[in-house]
Design a protein around this motif. Structure first.
Motif, PDB file in Angstrom:
ATOM      1  N   THR A  24      26.092   2.200 -19.429  1.00  0.00           N
ATOM      2  CA  THR A  24      25.109   3.209 -19.813  1.00  0.00           C
ATOM      3  C   THR A  24      25.566   4.613 -19.482  1.00  0.00           C
ATOM      4  O   THR A  24      24.966   5.570 -19.939  1.00  0.00           O
ATOM      5  CB  THR A  24      23.761   2.943 -19.119  1.00  0.00           C
ATOM      6  N   VAL A  25      26.620   4.771 -18.658  1.00  0.00           N
ATOM      7  CA  VAL A  25      27.138   6.095 -18.336  1.00  0.00           C
ATOM      8  C   VAL A  25      28.025   6.535 -19.488  1.00  0.00           C
ATOM      9  O   VAL A  25      29.001   5.866 -19.826  1.00  0.00           O
ATOM     10  CB  VAL A  25      27.930   6.074 -17.008  1.00  0.00           C
ATOM     11  N   THR A  26      27.700   7.652 -20.092  1.00  0.00           N
ATOM     12  CA  THR A  26      28.444   8.111 -21.256  1.00  0.00           C
ATOM     13  C   THR A  26      29.734   8.803 -20.823  1.00  0.00           C
ATOM     14  O   THR A  26      29.930   9.128 -19.664  1.00  0.00           O
ATOM     15  CB  THR A  26      27.596   9.099 -22.082  1.00  0.00           C
ATOM     16  N   SER A  27      30.584   9.043 -21.792  1.00  0.00           N
ATOM     17  CA  SER A  27      31.855   9.698 -21.480  1.00  0.00           C
ATOM     18  C   SER A  27      31.632  11.136 -21.019  1.00  0.00           C
ATOM     19  O   SER A  27      32.373  11.656 -20.186  1.00  0.00           O
ATOM     20  CB  SER A  27      32.781   9.666 -22.699  1.00  0.00           C
ATOM     21  N   ARG A  28      30.612  11.783 -21.513  1.00  0.00           N
ATOM     22  CA  ARG A  28      30.286  13.139 -21.056  1.00  0.00           C
ATOM     23  C   ARG A  28      29.924  13.141 -19.579  1.00  0.00           C
ATOM     24  O   ARG A  28      30.283  14.044 -18.835  1.00  0.00           O
ATOM     25  CB  ARG A  28      29.116  13.709 -21.842  1.00  0.00           C
ATOM     26  N   GLN A  29      29.176  12.146 -19.168  1.00  0.00           N
ATOM     27  CA  GLN A  29      28.796  12.048 -17.764  1.00  0.00           C
ATOM     28  C   GLN A  29      30.024  11.795 -16.886  1.00  0.00           C
ATOM     29  O   GLN A  29      30.135  12.345 -15.796  1.00  0.00           O
ATOM     30  CB  GLN A  29      27.752  10.954 -17.568  1.00  0.00           C
ATOM     31  N   TRP A  30      30.951  10.965 -17.373  1.00  0.00           N
ATOM     32  CA  TRP A  30      32.181  10.730 -16.606  1.00  0.00           C
ATOM     33  C   TRP A  30      33.001  12.012 -16.480  1.00  0.00           C
ATOM     34  O   TRP A  30      33.565  12.302 -15.423  1.00  0.00           O
ATOM     35  CB  TRP A  30      33.032   9.628 -17.255  1.00  0.00           C
ATOM     36  N   ALA A  71      31.818  15.062 -16.555  1.00  0.00           N
ATOM     37  CA  ALA A  71      31.095  15.945 -15.633  1.00  0.00           C
ATOM     38  C   ALA A  71      31.330  15.523 -14.185  1.00  0.00           C
ATOM     39  O   ALA A  71      31.526  16.364 -13.301  1.00  0.00           O
ATOM     40  CB  ALA A  71      29.614  15.936 -15.958  1.00  0.00           C
ATOM     41  N   ILE A  72      31.332  14.229 -13.923  1.00  0.00           N
ATOM     42  CA  ILE A  72      31.587  13.732 -12.569  1.00  0.00           C
ATOM     43  C   ILE A  72      33.002  14.091 -12.132  1.00  0.00           C
ATOM     44  O   ILE A  72      33.229  14.565 -11.010  1.00  0.00           O
ATOM     45  CB  ILE A  72      31.345  12.207 -12.502  1.00  0.00           C
ATOM     46  N   SER A 102      33.279  17.784 -11.383  1.00  0.00           N
ATOM     47  CA  SER A 102      32.636  18.102 -10.103  1.00  0.00           C
ATOM     48  C   SER A 102      33.530  17.726  -8.933  1.00  0.00           C
ATOM     49  O   SER A 102      33.656  18.485  -7.967  1.00  0.00           O
ATOM     50  CB  SER A 102      31.304  17.367  -9.978  1.00  0.00           C
TER      51      SER A 102
END
Length: 170
Positions: free
Chosen positions: A49-55, A57-58, A61
């Motif tokens: 459920t974690v999208t590539s955009r979220q990865w 961003a992580i 960070s």
């Protein structure tokens, strides 16, 4: 027993011994047990459920925190050493001003031997200000610190010579 206790005992005995749920709970209990036994089936925290955009961003960070972790001590250390070095100059200036003020207060009733001694003291103050301005840029310059100390000694010597010359002392 009192009348109240008798009534309370009758009401308690009249109540049914079992409390029945208002709806069927077995389906919710079954889902809770199976999801606790198999955490991969839980859809809320699944890695899919974690999208590539979220990865991205992580990862960004983590990179930012890492760069700040290594760069920040150097930036703060330079500012600290500069302010610590100039703290010595400020302490010297405060001590000098206190000493000059106490000397002037002690010689207040003694007449001065010359009239232009305050102009000379002002020139020494100006020289000290110029040296302190140079020390703001280079607070660890020992030659400038010695020059400032020498100017401060000249101020004290001037005040003492003008008010209590050596030929008047016994």
């Amino acid at each position: 027993m009192s009348d109240f206790d008798d009534k309370l005992a009758r009401h308690i005995s009249a109540l049914s011994k079992e409390k029945q749920p208002e709806r069927v709970l077995w389906r919710g209990i079954e889902l809770g047990i199976t999801s606790a036994q198999n955490p991969a089936s839980n859809d809320d925290v699944s890695p899919s459920t974690v999208t590539s955009r979220q990865w991205i961003a992580i990862a960004a960070s983590v990179c930012l925190v890492t760069v700040l972790w290594f760069a920040a001590p150097f930036a703060f250390k330079a500012d600290e050493s500069r302010s610590d070095g100039y703290a010595l100059i400020n302490a010297m200036s405060v001590q000098q001003q206190q000493q000059v003020n106490s000397l002037l207060a002690s010689y207040q009733s003694t007449p001065a031997l010359t009239q232009d001694w305050q102009e000379q003291l002002k020139e020494l103050d100006d020289a000290a200000d110029v040296i302190k301005a140079a020390l703001k840029d280079d607070p660890d310059n020992s030659a400038l610190i010695k020059m400032l100390h020498h100017v401060y000694q000249q101020q004290i010597a001037l005040i003492e010579r003008v008010h209590a010359p050596k030929w008047q002392q016994i």
